[in-house]
Design an enzyme around this catalytic site. Structure first.
Site, PDB file in Angstrom:
ATOM      1  N   TYR A 183     -29.021  -7.396  17.905  1.00  0.00           N
ATOM      2  CA  TYR A 183     -28.484  -6.247  18.628  1.00  0.00           C
ATOM      3  C   TYR A 183     -28.296  -6.608  20.096  1.00  0.00           C
ATOM      4  O   TYR A 183     -29.173  -7.235  20.705  1.00  0.00           O
ATOM      5  CB  TYR A 183     -29.476  -5.071  18.515  1.00  0.00           C
ATOM      6  CG  TYR A 183     -29.043  -3.815  19.239  1.00  0.00           C
ATOM      7  CD1 TYR A 183     -28.052  -2.996  18.707  1.00  0.00           C
ATOM      8  CD2 TYR A 183     -29.625  -3.443  20.456  1.00  0.00           C
ATOM      9  CE1 TYR A 183     -27.648  -1.841  19.378  1.00  0.00           C
ATOM     10  CE2 TYR A 183     -29.232  -2.291  21.117  1.00  0.00           C
ATOM     11  CZ  TYR A 183     -28.243  -1.497  20.578  1.00  0.00           C
ATOM     12  OH  TYR A 183     -27.850  -0.356  21.239  1.00  0.00           O
ATOM     13  N   ASP A 205     -29.184 -13.154  25.875  1.00  0.00           N
ATOM     14  CA  ASP A 205     -29.412 -11.735  26.116  1.00  0.00           C
ATOM     15  C   ASP A 205     -30.925 -11.528  26.210  1.00  0.00           C
ATOM     16  O   ASP A 205     -31.619 -11.482  25.197  1.00  0.00           O
ATOM     17  CB  ASP A 205     -28.801 -10.917  24.972  1.00  0.00           C
ATOM     18  CG  ASP A 205     -29.016  -9.426  25.167  1.00  0.00           C
ATOM     19  OD1 ASP A 205     -29.718  -9.048  26.124  1.00  0.00           O
ATOM     20  OD2 ASP A 205     -28.489  -8.648  24.350  1.00  0.00           O
ATOM     21  N   LYS A 246     -34.036  -3.250  30.971  1.00  0.00           N
ATOM     22  CA  LYS A 246     -35.398  -2.762  30.701  1.00  0.00           C
ATOM     23  C   LYS A 246     -36.417  -3.021  31.815  1.00  0.00           C
ATOM     24  O   LYS A 246     -36.356  -2.375  32.843  1.00  0.00           O
ATOM     25  CB  LYS A 246     -35.847  -3.339  29.359  1.00  0.00           C
ATOM     26  CG  LYS A 246     -34.884  -2.881  28.223  1.00  0.00           C
ATOM     27  CD  LYS A 246     -35.543  -2.819  26.900  1.00  0.00           C
ATOM     28  CE  LYS A 246     -34.567  -2.672  25.757  1.00  0.00           C
ATOM     29  NZ  LYS A 246     -34.419  -1.319  25.264  1.00  0.00           N
TER      30      LYS A 246
HETATM   31  C1  LIG Z   1     -31.359  -7.393  23.229  1.00  0.00           C
HETATM   32  C2  LIG Z   1     -30.698  -6.166  23.782  1.00  0.00           C
HETATM   33  N1  LIG Z   1     -29.528  -6.276  24.408  1.00  0.00           N
HETATM   34  C3  LIG Z   1     -28.906  -5.217  24.951  1.00  0.00           C
HETATM   35  C4  LIG Z   1     -29.438  -3.955  24.845  1.00  0.00           C
HETATM   36  C5  LIG Z   1     -28.722  -2.774  25.444  1.00  0.00           C
HETATM   37  O1  LIG Z   1     -29.411  -2.324  26.566  1.00  0.00           O
HETATM   38  P1  LIG Z   1     -29.257  -0.794  27.024  1.00  0.00           P
HETATM   39  O2  LIG Z   1     -29.929   0.028  25.987  1.00  0.00           O
HETATM   40  O3  LIG Z   1     -29.919  -0.763  28.358  1.00  0.00           O
HETATM   41  O4  LIG Z   1     -27.785  -0.523  27.108  1.00  0.00           O
HETATM   42  C6  LIG Z   1     -30.657  -3.791  24.196  1.00  0.00           C
HETATM   43  C7  LIG Z   1     -31.274  -2.449  24.071  1.00  0.00           C
HETATM   44  O5  LIG Z   1     -32.261  -2.252  23.448  1.00  0.00           O
HETATM   45  C8  LIG Z   1     -31.297  -4.915  23.637  1.00  0.00           C
HETATM   46  O6  LIG Z   1     -32.449  -4.797  22.978  1.00  0.00           O
END
Ligand SMILES: Cc1ncc(COP(=O)(O)O)c(C=O)c1O
Length: 441
Positions: free
Chosen positions: A147, A249, A276
């Protein structure tokens, strides 16, 4: 103490009924929604969250892992109050932005420049556009089941099922949301994690049309599979050989080490996305990386090749809170909560083994995931192939809530710095009771 939140006359039931009148399904965030309705937060203090019924639970979710210091951290509150006095938002840049940028670049080896946004999703979107502009290619590659937020090009194959995922060595690109443009599925190459041979074959066929490989070095949605020995080094070499940029990521995985997961497992990505914990609990995202790629955003020599803005990007409140959060995250602090995470996983796995429940806690450092399978997790498919039906996890989730423990409805959890061995023990005892109840039901 008020009523249990499931009581039809509870404040929670009323709030949810009201919310459902105005908000689809009563929720703005799919990741915390569960049936019949979620608990509603009233307040948080340290590692505890109190719901609107007055029920206090240990918060092992911490706003989806963002609150590494739990609730109401004094230094973050102080930084926020001071910034509120100076001003909550400006068109102009402000000093906390510069200080947070410098801190991040000092900590994460692969960063030379960084640009802030409001969420991890925006950061991923910006990173993909940068990679496209830099390479002149439009397709991207990602791993199955991972994700990366809700930008179109990553809403692919993060929720594939045996019914649609196709062969493991060449996973089918499946939509993980409605509303994707027709071209998206064809523009996203999906690969199996930890399968070097399959990656070689897929990139041999498609590599020259791919702008970037986006990869979560510690993927929650993938079940937290650890990289096989040499897998990241192999990825780095093969992507370079095809002129593909690598994007790590680290929106979640930045939690495991002051240098991020790339500090722990190695890797030298061209770009990294953050979110986060870096915002100290306020909405945040960022992209950092090699100067020659990041400088496509530079407006100082005329119109930049890649445009990114955002009325709230690098908001001074977020920057001040993020700085206060990150400054407290020194190596011994990481080491302490990571050790608590190891303890929690070990003791919890002993609970499952003793009860004969085929389930496990995976994860690294202060992150964990409860999976209803005892199959060793090497990729997304191993995390769900033999897993018990979702309904069994839902019951365990409810039992944990009843025992005073909050984790996500998908089993994600994490520790926070106010926690100690006492909270780990509380979790383990609650899990023991929750599992015993599950096996009796
Ligand atoms: C690995 C990863 N990338 C991107 C995101 C997206 O971040 P946001 O929820 O701040 O848009 C998340 C959200 O949980 C994530 O776990």
């Amino acid at each position: 103490m008020g009523k249990g939140f499931l009581d039809p006359s509870s404040k929670t039931a009323w709030l949810y009924a009201e919310a459902s009148k105005y908000i689809p399904g009563g929720t703005s965030r799919i990741h915390y929604y569960f049936r019949p309705y979620p608990i509603y937060a009233q307040s948080g203090e340290g590692c505890y969250l109190t719901d609107v019924e007055g029920t206090k639970r240990l918060d092992f979710l911490n706003n989806m892992t963002a609150l590494i210091h739990g609730h109401g951290n004094p230094a973050i509150k102080k930084a926020l109050f001071e910034q509120i006095e100076r001003g909550t938002a400006f068109s102009e840049p402000s000093e906390p932005e510069v200080r947070l940028a410098r801190l991040m670049i000092k900590r994460v080896n692969s960063l030379q420049k960084i640009r802030f946004s409001n969420s991890g999703t925006e950061a991923v979107m910006m990173a993909i556009k940068l990679a496209r502009a830099y390479t002149g290619r439009s397709r991207i590659a990602k791993f199955e089941g991972f994700y990366h937020g809700y930008y179109d090009y990553v809403q692919v194959s993060f929720s594939s099922t045996p019914a649609n995922w196709g062969p493991s060595e060449a996973p089918v690109s499946t939509p993980s949301s409605g509303g994707l443009a027709d071209t998206v599925l064809g523009d996203v190459l999906v690969m199996p994690f930890n399968d070097q041979k399959a990656v070689e074959i897929l990139l041999e066929r498609h590599g020259r049309s791919i702008a970037a490989l986006i990869l979560d070095p510690l993927s929650n949605k993938g079940g937290f599979p650890l990289p096989a020995e040499g897998f990241f080094k192999f990825l780095r070499e093969i992507t370079r050989s095809y002129g593909i940029l690598t994007i790590y990521d680290e929106v979640i995985s930045f939690r495991v080490d002051s240098g991020g997961a790339q500090g722990k497992y190695g890797g030298d990505p061209d770009l990294t996305t953050f979110g986060k914990i870096m915002g100290g609990g306020l909405p945040v995202g960022a992209v950092g990386g090699k100067a020659e790629v990041m400088d496509l955003l530079d407006p100082s020599q005329g119109s930049p090749r890649v445009i990114s803005g955002g009325t709230a990007s690098a908001n001074p409140l977020t920057m001040a809170a993020g700085l206060a959060a990150m400054e407290q995250m020194t190596p011994p602090v990481y080491a302490r909560i990571n050790r608590l995470g190891d303890m929690l996983r070990k003791k919890s796995n002993e609970v499952f083994a003793a009860a004969g429940e085929p389930a496990q806690l995976t994860g690294e450092g202060s992150l964990f995931r409860l999976l209803m399978t005892d199959e060793p997790i090497t990729d997304y498919r191993t995390s769900i192939r033999k897993a018990a039906p979702q309904e069994r996890f839902n019951r365990l989730h409810q039992n944990l809530l009843d025992e005073g423990i909050i984790i996500s409805k998908e089993g994600l959890g994490c520790l926070s710095t106010p926690m100690s061995e006492a909270e780990v023990d509380q979790f383990v005892k609650a899990l023991e009771r929750a599992v015993a109840k599950l096996r009796k039901e």
